[in-house]
Design a protein around this motif. Structure first.
Motif, PDB file in Angstrom:
ATOM      1  N   VAL A 284       2.103   7.334  -6.466  1.00  0.00           N
ATOM      2  CA  VAL A 284       1.212   8.468  -6.739  1.00  0.00           C
ATOM      3  C   VAL A 284       1.902   9.798  -6.441  1.00  0.00           C
ATOM      4  O   VAL A 284       1.918  10.710  -7.276  1.00  0.00           O
ATOM      5  CB  VAL A 284      -0.096   8.340  -5.931  1.00  0.00           C
ATOM      6  N   ILE A 285       2.485   9.929  -5.245  1.00  0.00           N
ATOM      7  CA  ILE A 285       3.117  11.205  -4.899  1.00  0.00           C
ATOM      8  C   ILE A 285       4.391  11.416  -5.699  1.00  0.00           C
ATOM      9  O   ILE A 285       4.798  12.551  -5.954  1.00  0.00           O
ATOM     10  CB  ILE A 285       3.388  11.323  -3.388  1.00  0.00           C
ATOM     11  N   GLY A 286       5.019  10.313  -6.121  1.00  0.00           N
ATOM     12  CA  GLY A 286       6.196  10.422  -6.966  1.00  0.00           C
ATOM     13  C   GLY A 286       5.871  10.984  -8.334  1.00  0.00           C
ATOM     14  O   GLY A 286       6.738  11.503  -9.039  1.00  0.00           O
ATOM     15  N   ASN A 287       4.609  10.896  -8.718  1.00  0.00           N
ATOM     16  CA  ASN A 287       4.154  11.463  -9.982  1.00  0.00           C
ATOM     17  C   ASN A 287       3.602  12.873  -9.813  1.00  0.00           C
ATOM     18  O   ASN A 287       2.972  13.414 -10.730  1.00  0.00           O
ATOM     19  CB  ASN A 287       3.100  10.559 -10.617  1.00  0.00           C
ATOM     20  N   GLY A 288       3.818  13.451  -8.622  1.00  0.00           N
ATOM     21  CA  GLY A 288       3.491  14.859  -8.431  1.00  0.00           C
ATOM     22  C   GLY A 288       2.139  15.162  -7.818  1.00  0.00           C
ATOM     23  O   GLY A 288       1.778  16.332  -7.682  1.00  0.00           O
TER      24      GLY A 288
ATOM     25  N   ARG B  17       0.829  -1.203   0.000  1.00  0.00           N
ATOM     26  CA  ARG B  17       0.000   0.000   0.000  1.00  0.00           C
ATOM     27  C   ARG B  17       0.865   1.256   0.000  1.00  0.00           C
ATOM     28  O   ARG B  17       0.562   2.227  -0.703  1.00  0.00           O
ATOM     29  CB  ARG B  17      -0.921  -0.006   1.226  1.00  0.00           C
ATOM     30  N   GLU B  18       1.947   1.232   0.773  1.00  0.00           N
ATOM     31  CA  GLU B  18       2.846   2.383   0.823  1.00  0.00           C
ATOM     32  C   GLU B  18       3.538   2.595  -0.521  1.00  0.00           C
ATOM     33  O   GLU B  18       3.768   3.744  -0.933  1.00  0.00           O
ATOM     34  CB  GLU B  18       3.867   2.201   1.944  1.00  0.00           C
ATOM     35  N   GLN B  19       3.848   1.509  -1.218  1.00  0.00           N
ATOM     36  CA  GLN B  19       4.449   1.643  -2.540  1.00  0.00           C
ATOM     37  C   GLN B  19       3.464   2.279  -3.508  1.00  0.00           C
ATOM     38  O   GLN B  19       3.855   3.054  -4.391  1.00  0.00           O
ATOM     39  CB  GLN B  19       4.923   0.284  -3.054  1.00  0.00           C
ATOM     40  N   GLU B  20       2.171   1.974  -3.361  1.00  0.00           N
ATOM     41  CA  GLU B  20       1.153   2.619  -4.188  1.00  0.00           C
ATOM     42  C   GLU B  20       1.142   4.126  -3.945  1.00  0.00           C
ATOM     43  O   GLU B  20       1.078   4.918  -4.895  1.00  0.00           O
ATOM     44  CB  GLU B  20      -0.228   2.030  -3.886  1.00  0.00           C
TER      45      GLU B  20
ATOM     46  N   GLU C 217      13.188   8.547  -4.847  1.00  0.00           N
ATOM     47  CA  GLU C 217      13.059   7.188  -4.307  1.00  0.00           C
ATOM     48  C   GLU C 217      12.151   6.338  -5.180  1.00  0.00           C
ATOM     49  O   GLU C 217      12.401   5.146  -5.389  1.00  0.00           O
ATOM     50  CB  GLU C 217      12.512   7.254  -2.877  1.00  0.00           C
ATOM     51  N   ALA C 218      11.075   6.941  -5.691  1.00  0.00           N
ATOM     52  CA  ALA C 218      10.158   6.196  -6.564  1.00  0.00           C
ATOM     53  C   ALA C 218      10.873   5.746  -7.829  1.00  0.00           C
ATOM     54  O   ALA C 218      10.671   4.630  -8.310  1.00  0.00           O
ATOM     55  CB  ALA C 218       8.951   7.068  -6.909  1.00  0.00           C
ATOM     56  N   ILE C 219      11.744   6.613  -8.351  1.00  0.00           N
ATOM     57  CA  ILE C 219      12.530   6.251  -9.539  1.00  0.00           C
ATOM     58  C   ILE C 219      13.533   5.156  -9.189  1.00  0.00           C
ATOM     59  O   ILE C 219      13.688   4.165  -9.916  1.00  0.00           O
ATOM     60  CB  ILE C 219      13.253   7.489 -10.091  1.00  0.00           C
ATOM     61  N   ARG C 220      14.215   5.324  -8.063  1.00  0.00           N
ATOM     62  CA  ARG C 220      15.242   4.358  -7.662  1.00  0.00           C
ATOM     63  C   ARG C 220      14.660   2.975  -7.432  1.00  0.00           C
ATOM     64  O   ARG C 220      15.300   1.960  -7.733  1.00  0.00           O
ATOM     65  CB  ARG C 220      15.931   4.844  -6.387  1.00  0.00           C
ATOM     66  N   LEU C 221      13.431   2.939  -6.914  1.00  0.00           N
ATOM     67  CA  LEU C 221      12.792   1.655  -6.638  1.00  0.00           C
ATOM     68  C   LEU C 221      12.089   1.078  -7.861  1.00  0.00           C
ATOM     69  O   LEU C 221      11.478   0.003  -7.785  1.00  0.00           O
ATOM     70  CB  LEU C 221      11.780   1.815  -5.488  1.00  0.00           C
ATOM     71  N   GLY C 222      12.138   1.808  -8.973  1.00  0.00           N
ATOM     72  CA  GLY C 222      11.542   1.310 -10.192  1.00  0.00           C
ATOM     73  C   GLY C 222      10.038   1.474 -10.280  1.00  0.00           C
ATOM     74  O   GLY C 222       9.385   0.860 -11.137  1.00  0.00           O
ATOM     75  N   LEU C 223       9.464   2.316  -9.415  1.00  0.00           N
ATOM     76  CA  LEU C 223       8.019   2.531  -9.436  1.00  0.00           C
ATOM     77  C   LEU C 223       7.613   3.453 -10.574  1.00  0.00           C
ATOM     78  O   LEU C 223       6.505   3.343 -11.105  1.00  0.00           O
ATOM     79  CB  LEU C 223       7.554   3.112  -8.095  1.00  0.00           C
ATOM     80  N   ILE C 224       8.496   4.399 -10.913  1.00  0.00           N
ATOM     81  CA  ILE C 224       8.254   5.263 -12.067  1.00  0.00           C
ATOM     82  C   ILE C 224       9.537   5.330 -12.890  1.00  0.00           C
ATOM     83  O   ILE C 224      10.633   5.114 -12.362  1.00  0.00           O
ATOM     84  CB  ILE C 224       7.813   6.689 -11.641  1.00  0.00           C
ATOM     85  N   ASN C 225       9.381   5.648 -14.136  1.00  0.00           N
ATOM     86  CA  ASN C 225      10.525   5.687 -15.065  1.00  0.00           C
ATOM     87  C   ASN C 225      11.056   7.117 -15.171  1.00  0.00           C
ATOM     88  O   ASN C 225      10.336   8.073 -15.024  1.00  0.00           O
ATOM     89  CB  ASN C 225      10.119   5.184 -16.430  1.00  0.00           C
TER      90      ASN C 225
END
Length: 223
Positions: A172-176, A165-168, A215-223
Protein backbone atom coordinates in the motif's frame (compact mmCIF):
# COMPACT_ATOMS: atom_id res chain seq x y z
CA UNK A 1 5.16 23.88 31.20
CA UNK A 2 6.26 26.59 28.78
CA UNK A 3 8.95 24.88 26.70
CA UNK A 4 8.13 21.47 25.23
CA UNK A 5 10.02 19.31 22.74
CA UNK A 6 8.31 16.57 20.74
CA UNK A 7 10.66 14.01 19.20
CA UNK A 8 8.61 12.13 16.60
CA UNK A 9 9.39 11.40 12.95
CA UNK A 10 5.83 11.08 11.61
CA UNK A 11 4.09 14.39 10.87
CA UNK A 12 0.60 13.12 11.70
CA UNK A 13 1.81 11.81 15.04
CA UNK A 14 3.59 15.11 15.75
CA UNK A 15 0.34 17.01 15.31
CA UNK A 16 -1.63 14.47 17.33
CA UNK A 17 0.79 14.64 20.26
CA UNK A 18 0.91 18.43 20.07
CA UNK A 19 -2.89 18.57 20.29
CA UNK A 20 -2.83 16.28 23.32
CA UNK A 21 -0.13 18.38 24.97
CA UNK A 22 -1.94 21.65 24.30
CA UNK A 23 -4.97 20.28 26.14
CA UNK A 24 -2.77 20.40 29.21
CA UNK A 25 -0.79 23.58 28.45
CA UNK A 26 -2.47 25.66 25.70
CA UNK A 27 0.16 28.41 25.79
CA UNK A 28 3.21 26.16 25.66
CA UNK A 29 5.87 26.69 23.00
CA UNK A 30 6.41 23.39 21.17
CA UNK A 31 9.54 22.46 19.22
CA UNK A 32 9.29 19.51 16.82
CA UNK A 33 12.21 17.23 15.99
CA UNK A 34 12.00 14.33 13.54
CA UNK A 35 15.44 12.79 14.07
CA UNK A 36 17.71 11.93 16.96
CA UNK A 37 20.38 14.23 15.56
CA UNK A 38 18.13 17.29 15.37
CA UNK A 39 16.75 16.64 18.85
CA UNK A 40 20.22 16.38 20.38
CA UNK A 41 21.16 19.62 18.63
CA UNK A 42 18.07 21.27 20.11
CA UNK A 43 19.36 20.37 23.58
CA UNK A 44 22.40 22.55 22.93
CA UNK A 45 20.18 25.47 21.94
CA UNK A 46 17.85 25.48 24.94
CA UNK A 47 16.56 23.61 27.96
CA UNK A 48 13.14 21.97 27.44
CA UNK A 49 10.95 21.52 30.47
CA UNK A 50 9.12 18.54 28.96
CA UNK A 51 10.09 16.15 26.18
CA UNK A 52 7.73 13.66 24.54
CA UNK A 53 9.97 11.04 22.99
CA UNK A 54 9.26 8.41 20.37
CA UNK A 55 11.60 5.43 20.65
CA UNK A 56 12.11 4.27 17.08
CA UNK A 57 13.63 7.02 14.96
CA UNK A 58 15.10 7.08 11.44
CA UNK A 59 18.63 7.62 12.73
CA UNK A 60 18.64 5.97 16.14
CA UNK A 61 16.76 5.33 19.35
CA UNK A 62 14.83 7.71 21.55
CA UNK A 63 16.56 6.00 24.48
CA UNK A 64 19.80 7.69 23.42
CA UNK A 65 18.06 11.07 23.46
CA UNK A 66 16.65 10.39 26.92
CA UNK A 67 20.11 9.52 28.19
CA UNK A 68 21.70 12.65 26.71
CA UNK A 69 18.92 14.99 27.83
CA UNK A 70 19.10 13.60 31.35
CA UNK A 71 22.81 14.47 31.41
CA UNK A 72 22.48 17.96 29.91
CA UNK A 73 19.19 19.01 31.50
CA UNK A 74 18.60 16.89 34.61
CA UNK A 75 15.43 18.80 35.56
CA UNK A 76 13.62 18.07 32.28
CA UNK A 77 10.62 15.78 32.35
CA UNK A 78 11.20 12.98 29.84
CA UNK A 79 8.09 11.08 28.80
CA UNK A 80 8.08 8.33 26.21
CA UNK A 81 5.20 8.52 23.71
CA UNK A 82 5.17 5.34 21.66
CA UNK A 83 3.14 2.49 20.22
CA UNK A 84 5.30 -0.18 21.86
CA UNK A 85 4.11 -1.65 25.14
CA UNK A 86 6.62 -4.50 25.48
CA UNK A 87 9.39 -4.94 28.03
CA UNK A 88 12.15 -4.56 25.44
CA UNK A 89 11.12 -0.96 24.84
CA UNK A 90 9.74 -0.04 28.27
CA UNK A 91 12.56 -0.92 30.64
CA UNK A 92 15.54 0.43 28.67
CA UNK A 93 13.71 3.77 28.43
CA UNK A 94 13.06 3.86 32.16
CA UNK A 95 16.63 2.83 32.93
CA UNK A 96 17.91 5.64 30.70
CA UNK A 97 16.01 8.17 32.79
CA UNK A 98 12.46 8.44 31.43
CA UNK A 99 9.96 9.92 33.91
CA UNK A 100 6.94 8.37 32.23
CA UNK A 101 5.71 6.11 29.46
CA UNK A 102 2.55 6.79 27.45
CA UNK A 103 1.00 4.86 24.57
CA UNK A 104 -0.11 6.85 21.55
CA UNK A 105 -3.21 4.67 21.28
CA UNK A 106 -4.54 6.30 24.46
CA UNK A 107 -7.18 9.04 23.99
CA UNK A 108 -5.85 12.60 23.85
CA UNK A 109 -7.78 13.53 26.99
CA UNK A 110 -6.16 10.67 28.89
CA UNK A 111 -2.68 11.69 27.74
CA UNK A 112 -3.33 15.32 28.68
CA UNK A 113 -4.53 14.26 32.12
CA UNK A 114 -1.47 12.05 32.62
CA UNK A 115 0.84 14.92 31.62
CA UNK A 116 -0.88 17.30 34.02
CA UNK A 117 -0.09 14.84 36.79
CA UNK A 118 3.58 15.77 36.41
CA UNK A 119 3.08 19.03 38.31
CA UNK A 120 1.64 16.99 41.20
CA UNK A 121 4.53 14.55 41.21
CA UNK A 122 2.53 11.75 39.59
CA UNK A 123 4.51 9.83 36.90
CA UNK A 124 2.61 9.79 33.59
CA UNK A 125 1.98 6.14 32.80
CA UNK A 126 -0.59 4.54 30.56
CA UNK A 127 -2.70 2.06 32.58
CA UNK A 128 -1.44 -0.81 30.44
CA UNK A 129 2.15 0.18 31.19
CA UNK A 130 1.50 0.49 34.92
CA UNK A 131 0.09 -3.05 34.94
CA UNK A 132 3.10 -4.36 33.03
CA UNK A 133 5.50 -2.76 35.49
CA UNK A 134 3.63 -4.28 38.43
CA UNK A 135 3.76 -7.73 36.89
CA UNK A 136 7.32 -7.52 35.63
CA UNK A 137 8.96 -9.14 38.64
CA UNK A 138 6.30 -11.85 38.90
CA UNK A 139 7.39 -13.71 35.78
CA UNK A 140 10.16 -13.79 33.20
CA UNK A 141 9.27 -11.39 30.36
CA UNK A 142 8.38 -13.48 27.34
CA UNK A 143 9.54 -10.74 24.97
CA UNK A 144 13.09 -10.90 26.36
CA UNK A 145 13.31 -14.63 25.79
CA UNK A 146 11.87 -14.28 22.31
CA UNK A 147 14.35 -11.55 21.40
CA UNK A 148 17.22 -13.69 22.63
CA UNK A 149 16.08 -16.54 20.42
CA UNK A 150 15.79 -14.21 17.41
CA UNK A 151 19.37 -13.06 17.78
CA UNK A 152 20.57 -16.64 17.31
CA UNK A 153 18.82 -16.97 13.99
CA UNK A 154 20.71 -16.58 10.71
CA UNK A 155 19.91 -13.64 8.48
CA UNK A 156 16.93 -14.06 6.18
CA UNK A 157 16.22 -12.24 2.98
CA UNK A 158 14.00 -9.15 3.11
CA UNK A 159 10.84 -10.94 2.07
CA UNK A 160 11.29 -13.48 4.83
CA UNK A 161 11.67 -10.74 7.40
CA UNK A 162 8.20 -9.33 6.74
CA UNK A 163 4.98 -10.91 7.91
CA UNK A 164 2.10 -11.28 5.45
CA UNK A 165 0.40 -8.28 7.06
CA UNK A 166 3.55 -6.17 6.79
CA UNK A 167 3.86 -7.08 3.12
CA UNK A 168 0.30 -5.80 2.64
CA UNK A 169 1.26 -2.49 4.22
CA UNK A 170 4.44 -2.29 2.14
CA UNK A 171 2.35 -2.84 -0.97
CA UNK A 172 0.00 0.00 0.00
CA UNK A 173 2.64 2.55 0.99
CA UNK A 174 4.76 1.48 -1.96
CA UNK A 175 1.92 2.69 -4.15
CA UNK A 176 2.12 6.14 -2.59
CA UNK A 177 -0.59 6.00 0.05
CA UNK A 178 -0.07 7.79 3.38
CA UNK A 179 -0.34 6.14 6.80
CA UNK A 180 -3.92 7.29 7.41
CA UNK A 181 -4.98 6.08 3.97
CA UNK A 182 -3.28 2.72 4.50
CA UNK A 183 -5.07 2.34 7.84
CA UNK A 184 -8.44 2.96 6.21
CA UNK A 185 -7.76 0.66 3.27
CA UNK A 186 -6.60 -2.21 5.50
CA UNK A 187 -9.23 -1.72 8.19
CA UNK A 188 -7.05 -0.83 11.18
CA UNK A 189 -6.50 2.20 13.40
CA UNK A 190 -3.98 4.89 12.47
CA UNK A 191 -1.68 3.87 15.31
CA UNK A 192 -1.76 0.19 14.31
CA UNK A 193 -0.90 1.15 10.73
CA UNK A 194 1.94 3.40 11.93
CA UNK A 195 3.31 0.56 14.06
CA UNK A 196 3.32 -1.83 11.09
CA UNK A 197 5.06 0.75 8.91
CA UNK A 198 7.71 1.47 11.53
CA UNK A 199 8.36 -2.26 11.88
CA UNK A 200 8.75 -2.53 8.10
CA UNK A 201 11.26 0.33 8.07
CA UNK A 202 13.23 -1.23 10.91
CA UNK A 203 13.29 -4.72 9.38
CA UNK A 204 14.30 -3.50 5.93
CA UNK A 205 16.74 -0.88 7.20
CA UNK A 206 15.01 1.97 5.35
CA UNK A 207 13.93 5.45 6.43
CA UNK A 208 11.82 6.97 3.65
CA UNK A 209 8.80 6.33 1.44
CA UNK A 210 11.05 6.41 -1.63
CA UNK A 211 13.06 3.51 -0.22
CA UNK A 212 9.81 1.72 0.62
CA UNK A 213 8.79 1.95 -3.03
CA UNK A 214 12.14 0.52 -4.10
CA UNK A 215 11.81 -2.38 -1.63
CA UNK A 216 8.25 -3.10 -2.75
CA UNK A 217 9.47 -3.29 -6.35
CA UNK A 218 12.48 -5.42 -5.42
CA UNK A 219 10.30 -7.87 -3.54
CA UNK A 220 7.90 -8.12 -6.45
CA UNK A 221 4.96 -6.57 -4.60
CA UNK A 222 4.53 -3.88 -7.26
CA UNK A 223 5.68 -3.69 -10.86
Amino acid sequence: MKHILILEDLKDAQHWLAAATQRAWPEAEIVFCATLRSACKALDEGAPQLCLVDLQLPDGSGVDFIRQCRQQHPDAQLVVATMYDDDLHLFPALQAGANGYLLKEDPQEQIASALLGIVKGVPPLSPQIAQRMLGYFQQVPLEVAEEARKRDLPEADSAGLLSAREQEFLLVIGNGYKTAEAAEMLGVSYHTAAKHIKNIYAKLGISSRAQAVQEAIRLGLIN
